[in-house]
Design a protein around this motif. Sequence first.
Motif, PDB file in Angstrom:
ATOM      1  N   LYS A 162       2.242   1.710  -3.425  1.00  0.00           N
ATOM      2  CA  LYS A 162       1.172   2.190  -4.291  1.00  0.00           C
ATOM      3  C   LYS A 162       0.952   3.687  -4.063  1.00  0.00           C
ATOM      4  O   LYS A 162       0.829   4.463  -5.020  1.00  0.00           O
ATOM      5  N   GLU A 213       1.453   6.777  -6.622  1.00  0.00           N
ATOM      6  CA  GLU A 213       0.386   7.743  -6.861  1.00  0.00           C
ATOM      7  C   GLU A 213       0.869   9.157  -6.572  1.00  0.00           C
ATOM      8  O   GLU A 213       0.519  10.094  -7.281  1.00  0.00           O
ATOM      9  N   GLU A 256       0.830  -1.202   0.000  1.00  0.00           N
ATOM     10  CA  GLU A 256       0.000   0.000   0.000  1.00  0.00           C
ATOM     11  C   GLU A 256       0.868   1.258   0.000  1.00  0.00           C
ATOM     12  O   GLU A 256       0.570   2.233  -0.700  1.00  0.00           O
TER      13      GLU A 256
END
Length: 184
Positions: free
Chosen positions: A36, A40, A33
Amino acid sequence: LPQQLKFTTSDSCDRIKDEFQLLQAQYHSLKLECDKLASEKSEMQRHYVMYYEMSYGLNIEMHKQAEIVKRLNGICAQVLPYLSQEHQQQVLGAIERAKQVTAPELNSIIRQQLQAHQLSQLQALALPLTPLPVGLQPPSLPAVSAGSGLLSLSALGSQAHLSKEDKNGHDGDAHQDDDGEKSD
């Protein structure tokens, strides 16, 4: 008693092992996460830089267009006195109408420019593939752009400037003829 202690130790080790595996799984999911989110974040930063550059470019273009408008307005003001009274009224009316551009009109102009641009791109792609019969010309659209309008206005301004110089030159000759003492 030693067997019970052994069982408890073994049970504790198994429990610790299970908890460790659970924590390791949580760590792995949190790491995924985090990766990720980091990707982003970098994507968002890239978009931010791109939008900032676009905004800066648009700001520069807006100032450039404002300067062009200011100069063209000056040209119109210089040329206006040389027009007949009737033409002066027509030009002043046209200038006032040009100053009252609305958002829907701008949207319509932009839409027309995009359509003309897309159509010209399609024509450029389609023309080499489909040769026209002898005697037929490919359809062409008049280019709708601010640049062509500005060029024609600047050409008008330079022509008027030249005719002003011509007038001044002829007026000087006429004054000399009136005096009757033209020197060669």
